[in-house]
Motif scaffolding. Structure first.
Motif, short mmCIF file in Angstrom:
data_model
loop_
_atom_site.label_atom_id
_atom_site.label_comp_id
_atom_site.label_asym_id
_atom_site.label_seq_id
_atom_site.Cartn_x
_atom_site.Cartn_y
_atom_site.Cartn_z
N UNK A 1 12.90 0.12 7.18
CA UNK A 1 13.22 -0.94 6.21
C UNK A 1 13.63 -2.43 6.06
N UNK A 2 12.60 -3.01 5.39
CA UNK A 2 12.71 -3.99 4.95
C UNK A 2 14.28 -4.68 4.38
N UNK A 3 14.03 -3.56 2.96
CA UNK A 3 14.81 -4.12 1.91
C UNK A 3 15.62 -2.89 2.25
N UNK A 4 16.64 -3.07 1.85
CA UNK A 4 18.18 -2.14 0.87
C UNK A 4 17.58 -1.56 0.45
N UNK A 5 19.12 -0.57 0.37
CA UNK A 5 18.61 0.93 -1.12
C UNK A 5 17.19 1.77 -0.96
N UNK A 6 16.82 1.64 0.20
CA UNK A 6 15.88 2.98 0.12
C UNK A 6 16.15 4.46 0.72
N UNK A 7 15.64 5.16 0.61
CA UNK A 7 16.56 6.34 1.13
C UNK A 7 16.53 6.84 2.08
N UNK B 1 6.40 0.67 -4.87
CA UNK B 1 5.96 -0.19 -3.79
C UNK B 1 5.32 0.43 -2.71
N UNK B 2 4.33 -0.45 -2.55
CA UNK B 2 3.18 0.45 -0.90
C UNK B 2 4.51 0.61 0.03
N UNK B 3 4.38 1.39 1.47
CA UNK B 3 5.10 1.39 2.23
C UNK B 3 4.79 -0.10 3.42
N UNK B 4 3.63 -0.97 3.26
CA UNK B 4 4.18 -1.92 3.99
C UNK B 4 4.58 -3.10 2.94
N UNK B 5 5.11 -2.88 1.83
CA UNK B 5 5.98 -3.63 1.25
C UNK B 5 7.42 -3.07 1.79
N UNK B 6 7.99 -2.22 1.86
CA UNK B 6 9.19 -1.72 1.66
C UNK B 6 9.57 -1.29 3.32
N UNK B 7 8.80 -1.72 4.34
CA UNK B 7 8.86 -1.66 5.81
C UNK B 7 8.00 -1.84 6.39
N UNK B 8 8.84 -1.90 7.91
CA UNK B 8 7.99 -2.43 9.06
C UNK B 8 7.44 -1.22 9.66
#
Length: 65
Positions: free
Chosen positions: A48-54, A20-27
């Motif tokens: 992070x915009x989503x949970x479970x990221x390193x 996933x692109x960083x902008x999809x995962x992070x603000x």
């Protein structure tokens, strides 16, 4: 040291394989600017915009030129 290497120091193999692109995962928020090796860089805080990221938060230095 090239500015791009600062960001890469904290990246794991798992991070490199993220599809996933960083902008999809992070603000991204602009925190400010810094001069590195005589060049202006934007400092971005990625949260992070989503949970479970390193890494729930990351910081990136991007060459302004």
């Amino acid at each position: 040291m090239h500015a791009g290497l600062y960001f890469m120091k904290g990246v794991s193999y798992k991070d490199m394989m993220e599809e996933q692109p960083l902008l999809d995962m992070y603000k991204a928020t602009l925190e400010g600017t810094e001069i590195i090796n005589g060049r202006k860089h934007h400092v971005l805080l990625l949260e992070a915009k989503i949970t479970g990221l390193s890494y729930p938060k990351r910081r990136a230095w991007v060459d302004a030129e």
